[in-house]
Design a protein around this motif. Sequence first.
Motif, PDB file in Angstrom:
ATOM      1  N   LEU A 100      -5.388   4.366  -6.575  1.00  0.00           N
ATOM      2  CA  LEU A 100      -5.245   3.700  -5.277  1.00  0.00           C
ATOM      3  C   LEU A 100      -6.548   3.081  -4.801  1.00  0.00           C
ATOM      4  CD1 LEU A 100      -3.094   6.408  -3.427  1.00  0.00           C
ATOM      5  CD2 LEU A 100      -2.310   4.325  -4.549  1.00  0.00           C
ATOM      6  N   THR A 101      -7.580   3.105  -5.627  1.00  0.00           N
ATOM      7  CA  THR A 101      -8.877   2.596  -5.209  1.00  0.00           C
ATOM      8  C   THR A 101      -9.302   1.451  -6.112  1.00  0.00           C
ATOM      9  OG1 THR A 101      -9.930   4.332  -6.553  1.00  0.00           O
ATOM     10  CG2 THR A 101      -9.654   4.774  -4.213  1.00  0.00           C
ATOM     11  N   PRO A 102      -9.836   0.381  -5.527  1.00  0.00           N
ATOM     12  CA  PRO A 102     -10.343  -0.710  -6.357  1.00  0.00           C
ATOM     13  C   PRO A 102     -11.624  -0.275  -7.072  1.00  0.00           C
ATOM     14  CG  PRO A 102     -10.872  -1.076  -4.034  1.00  0.00           C
ATOM     15  CD  PRO A 102      -9.998   0.148  -4.094  1.00  0.00           C
ATOM     16  N   PRO A 103     -12.037  -0.925  -8.144  1.00  0.00           N
ATOM     17  CA  PRO A 103     -11.477  -2.199  -8.632  1.00  0.00           C
ATOM     18  C   PRO A 103     -10.415  -2.069  -9.717  1.00  0.00           C
ATOM     19  CG  PRO A 103     -13.555  -1.750  -9.722  1.00  0.00           C
ATOM     20  CD  PRO A 103     -13.344  -0.608  -8.763  1.00  0.00           C
ATOM     21  N   VAL A 104     -10.106  -0.841 -10.206  1.00  0.00           N
ATOM     22  CA  VAL A 104      -9.175  -0.732 -11.341  1.00  0.00           C
ATOM     23  C   VAL A 104      -7.947   0.115 -11.004  1.00  0.00           C
ATOM     24  CG1 VAL A 104     -10.929  -1.104 -13.101  1.00  0.00           C
ATOM     25  CG2 VAL A 104     -10.489   1.215 -12.299  1.00  0.00           C
ATOM     26  N   GLY A 105      -7.594   0.256  -9.734  1.00  0.00           N
ATOM     27  CA  GLY A 105      -6.423   1.053  -9.364  1.00  0.00           C
ATOM     28  C   GLY A 105      -5.144   0.397  -9.838  1.00  0.00           C
ATOM     29  N   ILE A 106      -4.506   0.983 -10.841  1.00  0.00           N
ATOM     30  CA  ILE A 106      -3.357   0.348 -11.479  1.00  0.00           C
ATOM     31  C   ILE A 106      -2.188   0.201 -10.513  1.00  0.00           C
ATOM     32  CG2 ILE A 106      -2.555   2.581 -12.391  1.00  0.00           C
ATOM     33  CD1 ILE A 106      -2.111  -0.901 -13.996  1.00  0.00           C
ATOM     34  N   CYS A 107      -1.976   1.199  -9.641  1.00  0.00           N
ATOM     35  CA  CYS A 107      -0.862   1.102  -8.691  1.00  0.00           C
ATOM     36  C   CYS A 107      -1.075  -0.039  -7.698  1.00  0.00           C
ATOM     37  CB  CYS A 107      -0.699   2.426  -7.939  1.00  0.00           C
ATOM     38  SG  CYS A 107      -0.113   3.791  -8.967  1.00  0.00           S
ATOM     39  N   LEU A 108      -2.331  -0.288  -7.321  1.00  0.00           N
ATOM     40  CA  LEU A 108      -2.628  -1.410  -6.430  1.00  0.00           C
ATOM     41  C   LEU A 108      -2.268  -2.738  -7.093  1.00  0.00           C
ATOM     42  CD1 LEU A 108      -6.088  -0.496  -4.817  1.00  0.00           C
ATOM     43  CD2 LEU A 108      -3.792  -0.051  -3.954  1.00  0.00           C
ATOM     44  N   PHE A 109      -2.608  -2.879  -8.373  1.00  0.00           N
ATOM     45  CA  PHE A 109      -2.339  -4.134  -9.063  1.00  0.00           C
ATOM     46  C   PHE A 109      -0.835  -4.376  -9.206  1.00  0.00           C
ATOM     47  CE2 PHE A 109      -6.753  -3.557 -10.597  1.00  0.00           C
ATOM     48  CZ  PHE A 109      -7.248  -4.804 -10.249  1.00  0.00           C
ATOM     49  N   ALA A 120       0.829  -1.209   0.000  1.00  0.00           N
ATOM     50  CA  ALA A 120       0.000   0.000   0.000  1.00  0.00           C
ATOM     51  C   ALA A 120       0.861   1.255   0.000  1.00  0.00           C
ATOM     52  CB  ALA A 120      -0.936   0.002   1.209  1.00  0.00           C
ATOM     53  N   VAL A 121       1.914   1.250   0.786  1.00  0.00           N
ATOM     54  CA  VAL A 121       2.806   2.412   0.854  1.00  0.00           C
ATOM     55  C   VAL A 121       3.473   2.657  -0.507  1.00  0.00           C
ATOM     56  CG1 VAL A 121       5.000   3.219   1.820  1.00  0.00           C
ATOM     57  CG2 VAL A 121       3.235   2.299   3.326  1.00  0.00           C
ATOM     58  N   VAL A 122       3.956   1.602  -1.125  1.00  0.00           N
ATOM     59  CA  VAL A 122       4.618   1.751  -2.422  1.00  0.00           C
ATOM     60  C   VAL A 122       3.622   2.211  -3.486  1.00  0.00           C
ATOM     61  CG1 VAL A 122       5.758   0.478  -4.277  1.00  0.00           C
ATOM     62  CG2 VAL A 122       6.470   0.139  -1.902  1.00  0.00           C
ATOM     63  N   ALA A 123       2.399   1.688  -3.440  1.00  0.00           N
ATOM     64  CA  ALA A 123       1.371   2.107  -4.407  1.00  0.00           C
ATOM     65  C   ALA A 123       1.052   3.587  -4.236  1.00  0.00           C
ATOM     66  CB  ALA A 123       0.108   1.270  -4.215  1.00  0.00           C
ATOM     67  N   ALA A 124       0.950   4.039  -2.984  1.00  0.00           N
ATOM     68  CA  ALA A 124       0.662   5.454  -2.729  1.00  0.00           C
ATOM     69  C   ALA A 124       1.799   6.333  -3.241  1.00  0.00           C
ATOM     70  CB  ALA A 124       0.440   5.680  -1.239  1.00  0.00           C
TER      71      ALA A 124
END
Length: 434
Positions: A378-387, A146-150
């Motif tokens: 950073l938000t689902p369902p299509v947050g690219i950084c999360l994936f 989560a930190v890296v995605a942010a």
Amino acid sequence: MIIVLLFVLMFVLMALGLPIALSIGLPAIGLIVSPGVFPDTVTLSALGQTVVQQLFSGVDSFDLLAVPLFMIAGSIMEVGGISRRLIDFCDSLVGWAPGGLAAAAIGASMIIAGISGSAAADTAAIGAVVIPTMIRQGYPPAFAAAVVAAGGAIGIIIPPSIPMILFGFMTNISTSQLFAGGLLVGVLMGLSFMAVAIGISWRRGYGERVAFTWKRVASTGRAALWSMGAPVIVLGGILSGIVTVTEGAALAVFYALLVGTVINRELAWRDLPRLIVRSQVVAGGILFIIAMAKVFGWLLAMQQGAQLLNVFVNSMSLPPVGLLLLVLALLLVVGCVMETTAALLLVVPVLALLTPQMQIDPVQFGVLVVTNLAIGMLTPPVGICLFVSCGIADVTLGRISRAVMPLVAVAILDMLIAALWSPLTMWLPTLLYR
């Protein structure tokens, strides 16, 4: 009716899993050539020629050359040793604090954001190095991801920024002014993320703390000196007007290549074809979406979509601040369910027309739109950084989504500050260009 059908078909195709570009373009092209949409005097061949012209004009821009160039720079940066040296240097500065490595990851992301202009590339470049190390130090994998995605999401706010290039291309607003407007917002968001990461780590006892020594700062600083020079040269050249955005992108490629092959010596020449192909597949996808969105936007304009929106907005009689907050809320929802490039290309041509009613400078509005869509990463369902982070940390989307919520909350607060306090976005553009 045509407009409603256009959007319904687009979302149905997206839900069925069709690629974004085709989900946008096929309904538009299909409706354009359908009988009854245009007068019978307009021939099918003329409509087909119009579609081809719109596809070509959608990507016929010198500024858009910056997109594939920044993607190449990001790929080179990922494997050229730049990320690791920046993380080591940032860790030497903040590693003494609770959650120091998490804060260092965000700090390194802020520096790398000044090179690639792509949130996904920044997330991959930092995550591949720091997430395994954070897990070894006792950070939960979901929190580390989560930190890296942010931190990666900041990559499209701190210039250079591919979404800002697209926004400037669509609205004829100076990309350099957008870059200047996003700089302080990106710094504020990065510092806010650091504060949240340190606070959570302190409360839950995450990570290891490293004693601060000037000797370590000096040694890691020397190792990272060339890496830190990239954003200074590229961003400084663009903001000062010495180079254009596209020339700055070419400069980023050259500098990243120089550092990776000659200075750090971690990038082999034989790796370049693979990196170029991988990055240009992504860039080609972005440009294909842009071309299809041009056709979509043309049909929307022919059906008087902007006029209908103006009538709807005027009927609500909202004050300027209320309208701005409504638009930002709408963009938050759009960012949750739509890929960033597609969302930008579909909503900006329409919403940009509302800037007079919102009584906001177009540059400030552009920065707010990009910041809003960065939160969508950073938000689902299509947050690219999360994936991207999920893949590196091997955690589920549900776990990382829960872990990232405090960071999303503070990002929304930062966006509201930027919306309600215009000097945060307008002071630097005014100082440099007006």
